[in-house]
Scaffold this motif. Structure first.
Motif, mmCIF file in Angstrom:
data_model
loop_
_atom_site.group_PDB
_atom_site.id
_atom_site.type_symbol
_atom_site.label_atom_id
_atom_site.label_comp_id
_atom_site.label_asym_id
_atom_site.label_seq_id
_atom_site.Cartn_x
_atom_site.Cartn_y
_atom_site.Cartn_z
ATOM 1 N N TRP A 27 -54.857 -94.929 41.380
ATOM 2 C CA TRP A 27 -55.792 -93.906 40.907
ATOM 3 C C TRP A 27 -55.302 -93.357 39.580
ATOM 4 C CZ3 TRP A 27 -58.472 -90.312 44.928
ATOM 5 C CH2 TRP A 27 -58.958 -91.069 46.001
ATOM 6 N N ARG A 32 -59.558 -96.332 40.785
ATOM 7 C CA ARG A 32 -60.417 -95.144 40.753
ATOM 8 C C ARG A 32 -60.021 -94.292 39.566
ATOM 9 N NH1 ARG A 32 -62.355 -92.910 46.533
ATOM 10 N NH2 ARG A 32 -63.951 -92.219 45.095
ATOM 11 N N LEU A 84 -60.509 -90.382 37.920
ATOM 12 C CA LEU A 84 -60.921 -89.004 38.169
ATOM 13 C C LEU A 84 -60.552 -88.120 36.995
ATOM 14 C CD1 LEU A 84 -59.707 -88.339 41.849
ATOM 15 C CD2 LEU A 84 -61.895 -89.276 41.100
ATOM 16 N N ASP A 99 -69.247 -81.678 40.994
ATOM 17 C CA ASP A 99 -68.790 -83.065 41.030
ATOM 18 C C ASP A 99 -69.781 -83.869 40.190
ATOM 19 O OD1 ASP A 99 -68.128 -85.666 41.648
ATOM 20 O OD2 ASP A 99 -67.764 -85.279 43.756
ATOM 21 N N ARG A 152 -65.355 -90.044 37.639
ATOM 22 C CA ARG A 152 -65.948 -88.873 38.282
ATOM 23 C C ARG A 152 -65.163 -87.642 37.862
ATOM 24 N NH1 ARG A 152 -69.871 -90.047 41.837
ATOM 25 N NH2 ARG A 152 -70.052 -87.830 42.352
ATOM 26 N N ALA A 167 -61.189 -82.934 44.616
ATOM 27 C CA ALA A 167 -60.219 -84.029 44.497
ATOM 28 C C ALA A 167 -59.236 -84.012 45.660
ATOM 29 C CB ALA A 167 -59.484 -83.921 43.163
ATOM 30 N N LEU A 187 -60.937 -85.455 48.673
ATOM 31 C CA LEU A 187 -61.039 -86.907 48.528
ATOM 32 C C LEU A 187 -59.744 -87.590 48.948
ATOM 33 C CD1 LEU A 187 -63.254 -88.856 47.434
ATOM 34 C CD2 LEU A 187 -62.074 -88.761 45.230
ATOM 35 N N ASN A 244 -58.928 -87.389 52.784
ATOM 36 C CA ASN A 244 -59.798 -88.187 53.655
ATOM 37 C C ASN A 244 -59.600 -89.684 53.519
ATOM 38 O OD1 ASN A 244 -61.060 -85.941 54.826
ATOM 39 N ND2 ASN A 244 -62.497 -85.756 53.087
#
Length: 387
Positions: A328, A355, A357, A365, A373, A380, A383, A386
């Motif tokens: 990420w 990803r 961010l 968002d 994103r 964040a 995210l 989860n």
């Protein structure tokens, strides 16, 4: 009292492993967690900073033999380094009697020494868990600015006022410098270490420049390394390593350095209110460090954090390499405009991020071009939790 995410992590670990080592700086809530556990099951708690409790363990096997079937909680266990060999024998003896999990909970606030002691003696019998200060998803999004300003040490965060919170943090710093660090062995003048810590706070999130720090303090570069190692081992400072897998690029190789708790940054700089923080040059570095620590805490166990920077301007504030292999790329900005620089896109291309961010100070968002994103910090965190 706020429910702590670490509580459930420790409970799960005790159901799976014979011993759990809970690491974290002083006053972060380790003892509170341990005493809550002690109230929920047959347990015995010893604080090894107390002479009386250390005397109880003068002959550890004689005492611990009587506690079979109990959860034995040993606080500040690094105070008795010779205890780990006895713990290994005790765990093996209990296993032969059918007690295989949830036998010992060991609390410590000096990582390097503690890990060295336990790794040799308790290999295959222990799990390590870091307890961090209060996190955003523990206190709620509406307290974000309070958490940023005051930091996550519970007594600081829950103080009656910003002034009372700042006073608590100043006392915390003084206690560490004058009592706790000398008790670990290093003979460093408190005023010198305070100046060093303050210099790190002024340069929050900057590349480590050991030569400049050494010149400012009038010491050698090796001494600066020793001071930094100490604060990193105490989990008070983070040394964020540069991403190193892209061998074809001219990468910045110096680590970035952060005082891990934003409240301590502000106490070291005398910033007692949000207004004074927002008007100070450290505001950007402070926000970056606060978000960075929050995101690392929310990431799955085993995640490796880095930053990325090249000599031609490609840059990422945070790279998270997740246990299952995803990478990420995260940019952190104290702005309400969800925009990233060309350097971000170059860096994403270099590391082939899965990803992308942008964590910003807005509330929405927002999807952007090229799979980026933009989102507020709490989104964040959710995210990452989860995954």
């Amino acid at each position: 009292m706020y429910p702590r995410i670490t509580n459930q992590i420790v409970l799960s670990a005790l159901e799976e492993q014979a011993a759990v080592v809970l690491l974290g700086p002083r006053q972060v809530g380790k003892t509170t967690l341990a005493l809550e556990l002690a109230d929920s099951r047959p347990s015995v708690y010893l604080d090894l900073e107390r002479d009386a409790d250390r005397q109880i363990l003068a002959e550890p096997d004689l005492y611990l033999d009587e506690q079979a079937g109990m959860l034995v909680i040993l606080d500040e266990v690094q105070q008795m380094p010779g205890l780990f060999k006895s713990l290994r024998g005790q765990i093996d003896m209990r296993r032969r009697k059918g007690f295989r999990t949830g036998l010992f909970l060991l609390l410590g606030s000096a990582t390097n020494e503690l890990l060295h002691q336990s790794a040799e003696s308790l290999a295959g019998r222990v799990r390590y868990i870091e307890m961090r200060p209060l996190q955003l998803d523990e206190v709620g999004r509406d307290r974000l600015n309070d958490l940023w300003l005051r930091g996550g040490f519970p007594d600081s965060f829950q103080a009656a006022s910003d002034r009372a919170s700042l006073s608590w943090r100043e006392d915390f710093l003084r206690t560490y410098l004058e009592r706790d660090i000398p008790a670990l062995g290093p003979r460093i003048p408190a005023t010198t270490l305070r100046r060093f810590w303050t210099m790190l706070a002024h340069a929050q999130g900057g590349l480590l420049n050991a030569a400049a720090l050494a010149e400012g303090l009038g010491v050698s570069g090796q001494t600066i390394g020793r001071y930094l190692d100490l604060l990193v081992d105490l989990m008070l400072v983070r040394r964020l390593a540069p991403w190193h897998e892209n061998v074809g690029k001219r990468l910045v190789k110096s680590p970035k350095v952060y005082v891990r708790d934003s409240g301590l940054v502000h106490a070291l700089l005398g910033l007692g209110s949000l207004e004074s923080l927002l008007g100070h040059p450290v505001v950007g570095g402070s926000w970056e460090g606060f978000c960075l620590e929050t995101l690392i805490a929310a990431a799955p166990s085993g995640t490796e954090p880095f930053f990325y920077r090249t000599s031609v301007g490609a840059e990422l504030d945070l790279v998270l390499h997740l246990p299952e292999g995803e990478t990420w790329a995260i940019e952190i900005k104290r702005t309400t405009a969800p925009k990233v620089s060309r350097g971000f896109h170059l860096a994403v291309e270099d590391i082939k991020a899965d990803r992308k961010l942008l964590v910003y100070a807005g509330e929405r968002d927002v999807p952007a071009a090229d799979g980026l994103r933009a989102m507020p910090l709490d989104a964040a965190v959710a995210l990452l939790r989860n995954i």
